[in-house]
Write an enzyme that holds these catalytic residues in place. Structure first.
Site, PDB file in Angstrom:
ATOM      1  CE  LYS A  50      11.841  -7.756  48.370  1.00  0.00           C
ATOM      2  NZ  LYS A  50      10.623  -8.487  47.987  1.00  0.00           N
ATOM      3  CE  LYS A 109       4.255  -8.174  53.300  1.00  0.00           C
ATOM      4  NZ  LYS A 109       5.177  -9.151  52.614  1.00  0.00           N
TER       5      LYS A 109
END
Length: 293
Positions: A175, A243
């Site tokens: 990811k 983030k």
């Protein structure tokens, strides 16, 4: 393979809400928890199942528990915290974490699950809210093959691709690659549209042409219209992207991997935040360029 009939879904945000819905539509007994209880009640009204006051309560009796929350601390809170799911999960059950989180957390959870006889899969997703609603997400998994083989058919209810990338944390590392690639793509698209505008070209006609060639991408296809219209109140928020990029950059430092474009785009997103765009879609990089004129 074990038969999974009862599932618990923890976290009913823009992604989790429809993902849990797909499971309920398949006839699985679905127990849900959300930090804002009214959201869980609304989900039950839409899909059936049952809402519970804590993650621990939701996980009680579940064969499979799935998480989709905000960050590492949120995951720890709903798993190993005082009312976390691992306090209720039995030997032979499965825990799947769809949160985009750190590789360290995935390894930490894998160890905690092993102590309890629980199978763990880290399984972050890509495809956004639209992908979740349409059951067309891409799921990147880390864990043991036998565990993956059991949960893959259930994850496929909201995904077009579910792939085991390796052992625990491999899903999260994959990811990170996804987010690194997206950062550069969106910045390139923003600069291209900005250039076309400044050159006096019809931006839509430009996209119609270049999208048919090597410049085409998911971002171009799905975001160019709203970018041209200067509309960003949708999609994956800048705050969440920052983030994710912080996780990528921290991991890169450990690997001694050089990510100059990612670091630069991260700072561009910081500029968007300073413009008040923390909740804007990530394609708002174009708004930053327009403001710089």
């Amino acid at each position: 393979m074990p038969t999974i009939k009862t599932v618990a879904f923890i976290g009913l945000g823009v992604m989790g809400y429809p993902m849990a819905g797909h499971l309920a539509k398949q006839g699985l007994t679905t127990r849900v928890y959300n930090r804002t209880a009214s959201k869980a009640e609304a989900w039950v009204n839409d899909y059936g199942g049952s809402a519970h006051p804590t993650p621990r309560d939701a996980a009680s009796g579940a064969d499979l528990v799935l998480l989709c929350v905000g960050n590492d601390d949120d995951v720890r809170d709903v798993t190993t915290g005082e009312n976390g799911v691992l306090h209720a999960m039995g030997n032979g059950s499965f825990l799947v974490d769809h949160t985009t989180a750190s590789a360290d957390l995935a390894l930490e959870l894998d160890a905690a699950c092993r102590e309890r006889g629980v199978a763990f899969i880290d399984a972050p997703v890509s495809g956004g809210q639209q992908g979740a609603e349409n059951g067309a997400l891409t799921v990147m998994c880390g864990g043991q093959q036998a565990h993956f083989d059991t949960v893959e058919p259930l994850l496929a209810h909201y995904a077009r691709a579910v792939t085991l990338m390796g052992g625990a944390s491999s899903g999260q590392l994959t990811k990170m690659v996804n987010q690194i690639c997206i950062a550069g793509l969106v910045q390139g698209l923003a600069e291209g549209l900005h250039f076309a505008e400044q050159a006096g070209l019809d931006q839509q006609r430009v996209i119609d042409v270049v999208s048919k060639g090597a410049a085409g991408s998911w971002q171009m296809e799905n975001r160019h219209k709203t970018m041209i219209a200067d509309e960003y109140e949708h999609g994956f928020a800048v705050d969440w992207m920052r983030k994710d990029l912080a996780i990528c950059l921290a991991q890169a430092r450990r690997f001694d991997a050089t990510l100059p474009t990612t670091a630069l785009v991260d700072q561009f997103y910081a500029d968007v935040q300073r413009q008040g765009g923390g909740r804007w879609d990530t394609s708002s990089l174009l708004k930053r360029l327009r403001k710089a004129q």
